[in-house]
Design a protein around this motif. Sequence first.
Motif, PDB file in Angstrom:
ATOM      1  N   MET A   1      34.990  30.725 116.658  1.00  0.00           N
ATOM      2  CA  MET A   1      34.150  30.659 115.465  1.00  0.00           C
ATOM      3  C   MET A   1      35.004  30.196 114.292  1.00  0.00           C
ATOM      4  SD  MET A   1      32.253  33.847 113.513  1.00  0.00           S
ATOM      5  CE  MET A   1      33.833  34.592 113.039  1.00  0.00           C
ATOM      6  N   MET A   2      34.545  29.158 113.617  1.00  0.00           N
ATOM      7  CA  MET A   2      35.194  28.706 112.386  1.00  0.00           C
ATOM      8  C   MET A   2      34.341  29.140 111.204  1.00  0.00           C
ATOM      9  SD  MET A   2      35.923  24.862 110.880  1.00  0.00           S
ATOM     10  CE  MET A   2      37.446  24.566 111.779  1.00  0.00           C
ATOM     11  N   VAL A   3      34.965  29.783 110.232  1.00  0.00           N
ATOM     12  CA  VAL A   3      34.279  30.140 108.995  1.00  0.00           C
ATOM     13  C   VAL A   3      34.907  29.341 107.865  1.00  0.00           C
ATOM     14  CG1 VAL A   3      33.391  32.394 109.612  1.00  0.00           C
ATOM     15  CG2 VAL A   3      35.756  32.194 108.909  1.00  0.00           C
ATOM     16  N   CYS A   4      34.054  28.720 107.070  1.00  0.00           N
ATOM     17  CA  CYS A   4      34.547  27.813 106.035  1.00  0.00           C
ATOM     18  C   CYS A   4      33.572  27.807 104.857  1.00  0.00           C
ATOM     19  CB  CYS A   4      34.692  26.398 106.603  1.00  0.00           C
ATOM     20  SG  CYS A   4      35.287  25.181 105.430  1.00  0.00           S
ATOM     21  N   ARG A   5      34.050  28.142 103.685  1.00  0.00           N
ATOM     22  CA  ARG A   5      33.208  28.106 102.491  1.00  0.00           C
ATOM     23  C   ARG A   5      33.098  26.663 102.015  1.00  0.00           C
ATOM     24  NH1 ARG A   5      34.892  32.063  97.748  1.00  0.00           N
ATOM     25  NH2 ARG A   5      34.481  33.594  99.402  1.00  0.00           N
ATOM     26  N   VAL A   6      31.855  26.212 101.755  1.00  0.00           N
ATOM     27  CA  VAL A   6      31.624  24.816 101.369  1.00  0.00           C
ATOM     28  C   VAL A   6      30.768  24.733 100.112  1.00  0.00           C
ATOM     29  CG1 VAL A   6      31.816  23.931 103.730  1.00  0.00           C
ATOM     30  CG2 VAL A   6      29.569  24.648 102.866  1.00  0.00           C
ATOM     31  N   ARG A   7      30.969  23.652  99.363  1.00  0.00           N
ATOM     32  CA  ARG A   7      30.060  23.257  98.272  1.00  0.00           C
ATOM     33  C   ARG A   7      29.155  22.156  98.817  1.00  0.00           C
ATOM     34  NH1 ARG A   7      35.093  22.847  96.128  1.00  0.00           N
ATOM     35  NH2 ARG A   7      34.944  20.573  96.137  1.00  0.00           N
ATOM     36  N   HIS A   8      27.906  22.110  98.314  1.00  0.00           N
ATOM     37  CA  HIS A   8      26.985  21.085  98.819  1.00  0.00           C
ATOM     38  C   HIS A   8      26.064  20.622  97.706  1.00  0.00           C
ATOM     39  CE1 HIS A   8      24.451  24.688  99.134  1.00  0.00           C
ATOM     40  NE2 HIS A   8      25.334  25.192  99.974  1.00  0.00           N
ATOM     41  N   ASP A   9      25.503  19.438  97.895  1.00  0.00           N
ATOM     42  CA  ASP A   9      24.652  18.836  96.872  1.00  0.00           C
ATOM     43  C   ASP A   9      23.282  19.497  96.790  1.00  0.00           C
ATOM     44  OD1 ASP A   9      26.676  17.046  96.328  1.00  0.00           O
ATOM     45  OD2 ASP A   9      25.900  15.486  97.668  1.00  0.00           O
ATOM     46  N   GLY A  10      22.766  19.965  97.917  1.00  0.00           N
ATOM     47  CA  GLY A  10      21.412  20.518  97.947  1.00  0.00           C
ATOM     48  C   GLY A  10      21.369  22.000  97.601  1.00  0.00           C
ATOM     49  N   GLU A  11      20.159  22.497  97.382  1.00  0.00           N
ATOM     50  CA  GLU A  11      19.941  23.913  97.085  1.00  0.00           C
ATOM     51  C   GLU A  11      19.611  24.669  98.378  1.00  0.00           C
ATOM     52  OE1 GLU A  11      20.329  25.428  94.332  1.00  0.00           O
ATOM     53  OE2 GLU A  11      20.275  23.886  92.755  1.00  0.00           O
ATOM     54  N   HIS A  12      20.195  25.842  98.540  1.00  0.00           N
ATOM     55  CA  HIS A  12      19.882  26.644  99.729  1.00  0.00           C
ATOM     56  C   HIS A  12      18.745  27.630  99.478  1.00  0.00           C
ATOM     57  CE1 HIS A  12      22.101  29.709  97.615  1.00  0.00           C
ATOM     58  NE2 HIS A  12      23.267  29.138  97.794  1.00  0.00           N
ATOM     59  N   HIS A  13      18.405  27.883  98.208  1.00  0.00           N
ATOM     60  CA  HIS A  13      17.301  28.769  97.830  1.00  0.00           C
ATOM     61  C   HIS A  13      17.463  30.187  98.391  1.00  0.00           C
ATOM     62  CE1 HIS A  13      15.243  25.311  96.150  1.00  0.00           C
ATOM     63  NE2 HIS A  13      15.357  24.673  97.309  1.00  0.00           N
ATOM     64  N   GLY A  14      18.697  30.591  98.608  1.00  0.00           N
ATOM     65  CA  GLY A  14      18.955  31.938  99.095  1.00  0.00           C
ATOM     66  C   GLY A  14      18.593  32.166 100.549  1.00  0.00           C
ATOM     67  N   VAL A  15      18.404  31.080 101.307  1.00  0.00           N
ATOM     68  CA  VAL A  15      17.982  31.183 102.706  1.00  0.00           C
ATOM     69  C   VAL A  15      19.184  31.021 103.628  1.00  0.00           C
ATOM     70  CG1 VAL A  15      16.547  30.198 104.529  1.00  0.00           C
ATOM     71  CG2 VAL A  15      15.694  30.286 102.170  1.00  0.00           C
ATOM     72  N   ALA A  16      19.362  31.970 104.524  1.00  0.00           N
ATOM     73  CA  ALA A  16      20.380  31.859 105.572  1.00  0.00           C
ATOM     74  C   ALA A  16      19.744  31.273 106.821  1.00  0.00           C
ATOM     75  CB  ALA A  16      20.961  33.228 105.883  1.00  0.00           C
ATOM     76  N   THR A  17      20.458  30.396 107.483  1.00  0.00           N
ATOM     77  CA  THR A  17      19.950  29.818 108.730  1.00  0.00           C
ATOM     78  C   THR A  17      20.937  30.073 109.857  1.00  0.00           C
ATOM     79  OG1 THR A  17      20.955  27.655 108.241  1.00  0.00           O
ATOM     80  CG2 THR A  17      18.678  27.984 107.570  1.00  0.00           C
ATOM     81  N   GLU A  18      20.397  30.353 111.022  1.00  0.00           N
ATOM     82  CA  GLU A  18      21.175  30.448 112.261  1.00  0.00           C
ATOM     83  C   GLU A  18      20.591  29.405 113.189  1.00  0.00           C
ATOM     84  OE1 GLU A  18      24.262  31.721 114.401  1.00  0.00           O
ATOM     85  OE2 GLU A  18      23.643  33.104 112.820  1.00  0.00           O
ATOM     86  N   TRP A  19      21.301  28.284 113.338  1.00  0.00           N
ATOM     87  CA  TRP A  19      20.774  27.146 114.069  1.00  0.00           C
ATOM     88  C   TRP A  19      21.467  27.046 115.422  1.00  0.00           C
ATOM     89  CZ3 TRP A  19      21.683  21.336 112.512  1.00  0.00           C
ATOM     90  CH2 TRP A  19      20.910  20.510 113.333  1.00  0.00           C
ATOM     91  N   PHE A  20      20.714  27.356 116.481  1.00  0.00           N
ATOM     92  CA  PHE A  20      21.223  27.204 117.836  1.00  0.00           C
ATOM     93  C   PHE A  20      20.924  25.784 118.283  1.00  0.00           C
ATOM     94  CE2 PHE A  20      20.380  31.761 117.445  1.00  0.00           C
ATOM     95  CZ  PHE A  20      21.576  32.294 117.904  1.00  0.00           C
ATOM     96  N   ASP A  21      21.798  24.875 117.916  1.00  0.00           N
ATOM     97  CA  ASP A  21      21.623  23.487 118.323  1.00  0.00           C
ATOM     98  C   ASP A  21      22.253  23.316 119.699  1.00  0.00           C
ATOM     99  OD1 ASP A  21      20.819  20.902 118.116  1.00  0.00           O
ATOM    100  OD2 ASP A  21      22.441  20.250 116.798  1.00  0.00           O
ATOM    101  N   HIS A  22      22.012  22.201 120.336  1.00  0.00           N
ATOM    102  CA  HIS A  22      22.557  21.986 121.664  1.00  0.00           C
ATOM    103  C   HIS A  22      24.072  21.821 121.593  1.00  0.00           C
ATOM    104  CE1 HIS A  22      18.526  21.914 123.027  1.00  0.00           C
ATOM    105  NE2 HIS A  22      18.216  20.777 122.433  1.00  0.00           N
TER     106      HIS A  22
END
Length: 389
Positions: A185-206
Amino acid sequence: MDCDVLIVGGGPAGLSLARSLADAPLRVIVVEKQPHAALEAPGYDGREIALTHRSIGTLKALGAWDLLPPEDVSPLDEARVLNGASPFALSFDPASHGGGPLSLIVPNHRIREALFRTVEHQPNLTLLAGVGVAALKTSARAAEVTLDDGRTLSAKLLVAADSRFSGVRDRLGIGAEVNRLGRSMMVCRVRHDGEHHGVATEWFDHYQTLAMLPLNGRRSSAVLTLPAAEMDGIAALDEAALGAELTRRYQGKLGRMEVDASAHVYPLATTWSRHFAATRAALIGDAAVGMHPVTAHGFNLGLQSQATLAKLVIAAAQRGRDIAAPSLLRRYEMTHRLASRPIYAATNWLVRLYTDERPGARIARHATLRAGSRLPLARQAITAMLMQR
């Protein structure tokens, strides 16, 4: 006796237990192999902890919450679970439970720092830092621990709080179910252009799992899980390349990402101790249950374990009874096993299902997610558990 309670491990679980016993008529010793400076000012380790409302209440009761920098406390207003390209999502929000955030996110090192400050001048506590355990033995009368500097300590109750790969647990002869998952598991704090609106996502991608935990401002904690060999290549990227790689892997859902703080990689393993207690001894925190981080319950269970044990120990001490009586330790073990086994088993099942790339598993997880999106009572039950005080 050198003390009444000897705690091995000065992490969050161990320090929380020490603080919980601050007003009890007990002498407490904490043994921690890290040096004093590392406990006083722990370094940033990349991990952001999603605290349940019960855990927040525990930290407030311990006096640690008010020591956290307000700018480091981020609200998590909603959580969504995604699967590949499926349009169906499990969504958890607190609207049906009075509103407010679902959880609050705090950096792990800030919590550790605050807990240390609560015990730093605790009158009934002795902190022995920079020293480990070389040997131990227990009897019906006492637990005896030999430190690696040659000192020997005896206690009425020995508490193991020394990680999921607990050396104390091994020396007590307690077996454990250890699952080394071959993933990192890699944990990394990032800045981004878009708004997250306080939503956490757990994305089980392939072939990957990617979580985004919302932090204050346009920042998130990216949590990427990959096979260990593949992670080695990602970890070798410089910050600019890593930001671009995370943007690509998240398909630009939050716009362009840039690394905001150093990335940290942790090999993944889960552990379940066969017993949470032995003669004159108890296991708390990760020494009892080492959770997979996907459901963010490990830290919260650790706080709950020490609170359960502390309540029993304090009640026994106030009545002048044995604080490590077999009946007390059995009650602790039963209580914490009932609290932790369902979430441990469910988390492991979830991880197996959503990381299995065989065609049958892909169909099953799509069906599970689709069914879950249509079961409001199940979602509400999980939300209620997160918001329980």
